[in-house]
Design a protein around this motif. Structure first.
Motif, PDB file in Angstrom:
ATOM      1  N   VAL A  80       0.846  -1.199   0.000  1.00  0.00           N
ATOM      2  CA  VAL A  80       0.000   0.000   0.000  1.00  0.00           C
ATOM      3  C   VAL A  80       0.880   1.246   0.000  1.00  0.00           C
ATOM      4  CG1 VAL A  80      -1.730   1.313   1.273  1.00  0.00           C
ATOM      5  CG2 VAL A  80      -1.919  -1.179   1.134  1.00  0.00           C
ATOM      6  N   VAL A  81       1.910   1.232   0.840  1.00  0.00           N
ATOM      7  CA  VAL A  81       2.852   2.358   0.879  1.00  0.00           C
ATOM      8  C   VAL A  81       3.521   2.521  -0.484  1.00  0.00           C
ATOM      9  CG1 VAL A  81       4.978   3.224   1.936  1.00  0.00           C
ATOM     10  CG2 VAL A  81       3.223   2.126   3.356  1.00  0.00           C
ATOM     11  N   ARG A  82       3.943   1.404  -1.066  1.00  0.00           N
ATOM     12  CA  ARG A  82       4.547   1.453  -2.396  1.00  0.00           C
ATOM     13  C   ARG A  82       3.588   2.067  -3.416  1.00  0.00           C
ATOM     14  NH1 ARG A  82       6.769  -4.742  -2.163  1.00  0.00           N
ATOM     15  NH2 ARG A  82       8.960  -4.303  -1.674  1.00  0.00           N
ATOM     16  N   GLY A  83       2.336   1.633  -3.361  1.00  0.00           N
ATOM     17  CA  GLY A  83       1.361   2.111  -4.337  1.00  0.00           C
ATOM     18  C   GLY A  83       1.165   3.606  -4.275  1.00  0.00           C
ATOM     19  N   VAL A  84       1.047   4.149  -3.066  1.00  0.00           N
ATOM     20  CA  VAL A  84       0.839   5.594  -2.906  1.00  0.00           C
ATOM     21  C   VAL A  84       2.058   6.374  -3.413  1.00  0.00           C
ATOM     22  CG1 VAL A  84       0.531   7.462  -1.233  1.00  0.00           C
ATOM     23  CG2 VAL A  84      -0.763   5.333  -0.981  1.00  0.00           C
ATOM     24  N   LEU A  85       3.247   5.951  -2.982  1.00  0.00           N
ATOM     25  CA  LEU A  85       4.460   6.698  -3.322  1.00  0.00           C
ATOM     26  C   LEU A  85       4.813   6.573  -4.801  1.00  0.00           C
ATOM     27  CD1 LEU A  85       6.637   5.880  -0.174  1.00  0.00           C
ATOM     28  CD2 LEU A  85       5.449   8.022  -0.690  1.00  0.00           C
ATOM     29  N   THR A  86       4.671   5.378  -5.357  1.00  0.00           N
ATOM     30  CA  THR A  86       5.032   5.226  -6.772  1.00  0.00           C
ATOM     31  C   THR A  86       4.054   5.955  -7.676  1.00  0.00           C
ATOM     32  OG1 THR A  86       3.866   3.082  -6.878  1.00  0.00           O
ATOM     33  CG2 THR A  86       6.227   3.031  -6.453  1.00  0.00           C
ATOM     34  N   GLU A  87       2.771   5.987  -7.314  1.00  0.00           N
ATOM     35  CA  GLU A  87       1.803   6.685  -8.159  1.00  0.00           C
ATOM     36  C   GLU A  87       2.130   8.164  -8.268  1.00  0.00           C
ATOM     37  OE1 GLU A  87      -3.017   7.436  -8.658  1.00  0.00           O
ATOM     38  OE2 GLU A  87      -2.184   7.132  -6.646  1.00  0.00           O
ATOM     39  N   VAL A  88       2.378   8.799  -7.151  1.00  0.00           N
ATOM     40  CA  VAL A  88       2.564  10.252  -7.182  1.00  0.00           C
ATOM     41  C   VAL A  88       3.870  10.625  -7.880  1.00  0.00           C
ATOM     42  CG1 VAL A  88       3.692  10.426  -4.902  1.00  0.00           C
ATOM     43  CG2 VAL A  88       2.395  12.356  -5.790  1.00  0.00           C
ATOM     44  N   VAL A  89       4.901   9.781  -7.746  1.00  0.00           N
ATOM     45  CA  VAL A  89       6.172  10.065  -8.418  1.00  0.00           C
ATOM     46  C   VAL A  89       6.065   9.740  -9.901  1.00  0.00           C
ATOM     47  CG1 VAL A  89       8.606   9.417  -8.578  1.00  0.00           C
ATOM     48  CG2 VAL A  89       7.550   9.760  -6.338  1.00  0.00           C
ATOM     49  N   GLN A  90       5.468   8.584 -10.232  1.00  0.00           N
ATOM     50  CA  GLN A  90       5.347   8.172 -11.621  1.00  0.00           C
ATOM     51  C   GLN A  90       4.533   9.167 -12.441  1.00  0.00           C
ATOM     52  OE1 GLN A  90       6.901   6.138 -13.273  1.00  0.00           O
ATOM     53  NE2 GLN A  90       5.740   5.257 -14.954  1.00  0.00           N
ATOM     54  N   LYS A  91       3.531   9.785 -11.817  1.00  0.00           N
ATOM     55  CA  LYS A  91       2.703  10.759 -12.526  1.00  0.00           C
ATOM     56  C   LYS A  91       3.353  12.136 -12.595  1.00  0.00           C
ATOM     57  CE  LYS A  91      -1.812   8.594 -11.864  1.00  0.00           C
ATOM     58  NZ  LYS A  91      -3.183   8.707 -11.304  1.00  0.00           N
ATOM     59  N   GLY A  92       4.540  12.255 -12.036  1.00  0.00           N
ATOM     60  CA  GLY A  92       5.261  13.515 -12.128  1.00  0.00           C
ATOM     61  C   GLY A  92       4.718  14.611 -11.244  1.00  0.00           C
ATOM     62  N   ARG A  93       3.955  14.240 -10.207  1.00  0.00           N
ATOM     63  CA  ARG A  93       3.347  15.251  -9.340  1.00  0.00           C
ATOM     64  C   ARG A  93       4.316  15.754  -8.266  1.00  0.00           C
ATOM     65  NH1 ARG A  93      -2.200  15.060  -9.264  1.00  0.00           N
ATOM     66  NH2 ARG A  93      -1.989  16.926  -7.957  1.00  0.00           N
TER      67      ARG A  93
END
Length: 325
Positions: free
Chosen positions: A153-166
């Motif tokens: 879950v932690v991975r999912g939150v952190l990778t999403e925001v970084v991967q989307k360039g936010r």
């Protein structure tokens, strides 16, 4: 101002948001507490939280819950956590959970019903989105992952925001270090050991662990490959072994379910093979259920690549550092 005799949508709208209002604000309009109580008992008005009511007897909407949480918490409060993430356009990992609201550390307010209050000496400056005061994105992300005890879950939150360039790993790391250290072990691990080396997804984090157990040579995560002469972009494999020219692709079904996505994958693989790369493919589920076989297959692909001349490519690591192979 003349006293109003009933709690109606006009009164609530004049002091509230999304049809929700604080009782204190309604009484300041001239409504008596007894009038409000009678309207609540009659079902014309619904009590959402202590000191907060809404028009009508129906269940509060998501917007009304968020507005009620801010009204309950009081002036200068801001919504953070998963609710703020959702309103920033990202995924709330616990959409049915409590709404986290940050208040100044001097404010005496406790959690209640669906509202979790956190007193903080680092009360952020609010960002107003659709009329609601939210914590800035980096703060909302860190407040979210500090409350999660599942690594994926932690991975999912952190990778999403970084991967989307936010945001960036550096900004999230700084935010993590600046705040409370309670619950920071997992996000610190993901930021340093996974996102910090270029991993972009939960599946790639699983692949990172498989690689660590494989005793294979070092690998680059999500590098960009170019023709060194023309500068033509070739591909960005999930992982790349620069010593032998082996690309490792983690074939997520979510990204390959639609025919256009699968065609794009095939074209990318063809481009890499045209430049002399060996391309290995692994489904994400096998990274967890069939690790030994995946390691064996990866070694086989590595030996095949090592038996051929290593392609001369320009490799730009996820960090942006170029190198030739």
């Amino acid at each position: 101002m003349p006293r109003r005799s009933r709690v109606d949508p006009v009164a609530i709208a004049s002091v509230g948001l999304f049809g929700v209002a604080a009782v204190a604000d309604l009484t300041a309009l001239g409504l008596s507490s007894s009038t409000i109580s009678r309207r609540v008992q009659a079902g014309h008005v619904r009590r959402v939280l202590r000191g907060v009511v809404k028009e009508g007897r129906d269940e509060p909407t998501a917007d009304q819950r968020a507005a009620a949480a801010l009204l309950y918490a009081g002036p200068s409060s801001v919504i953070s956590g998963g609710e703020a993430l959702r309103r920033h356009g990202l995924t709330d990992p616990s959409p049915d959970g409590r709404i986290l609201v940050l208040v100044d550390e001097q404010r005496q307010r406790t959690s209640s019903a669906f509202v979790e209050i956190e007193r903080t000496e680092r009360l952020p400056r609010a960002m107003t989105v659709d009329g609601l005061d939210l914590a800035p994105l980096d703060r909302a992300v860190i407040d979210t992952v500090r409350r999660e005890d599942q690594l994926d879950v932690v991975r999912g939150v952190l990778t999403e925001v970084v991967q989307k360039g936010r945001t960036t790993v550096a900004r999230l790391t700084a935010e993590l270090a600046a705040g409370s250290q309670r619950g920071t072990a997992l996000p610190r691990r993901v930021l340093r050991e996974e996102l910090g080396v270029g991993v972009h997804s939960v599946a790639e984090a699983w692949a990172l662990a498989v690689h660590a157990d494989s005793e294979l040579p070092p690998v680059l995560w999500n590098p960009r490959l170019y023709d060194p002469v023309t500068g033509t972009y070739i591909a960005e494999p999930d992982a790349y072994f620069p010593d032998v020219g082996l690309a490792w692709e983690i074939d997520s079904r979510r990204h390959h379910f639609l025919l256009p996505d699968w065609d794009k994958t095939l074209r990318r693989r063809a481009r890499m093979q045209a430049y002399g790369l060996v391309v290995a493919h692994t489904r994400p589920s096998r990274l967890r259920s069939d690790r030994a076989a995946v390691i064996e297959e990866l070694w086989g692909s590595y030996r095949l690549a090592a038996s051929r001349p290593c392609p001369d490519l320009l490799v730009v690591a996820a960090s942006g550092t170029p190198q030739s192979t």
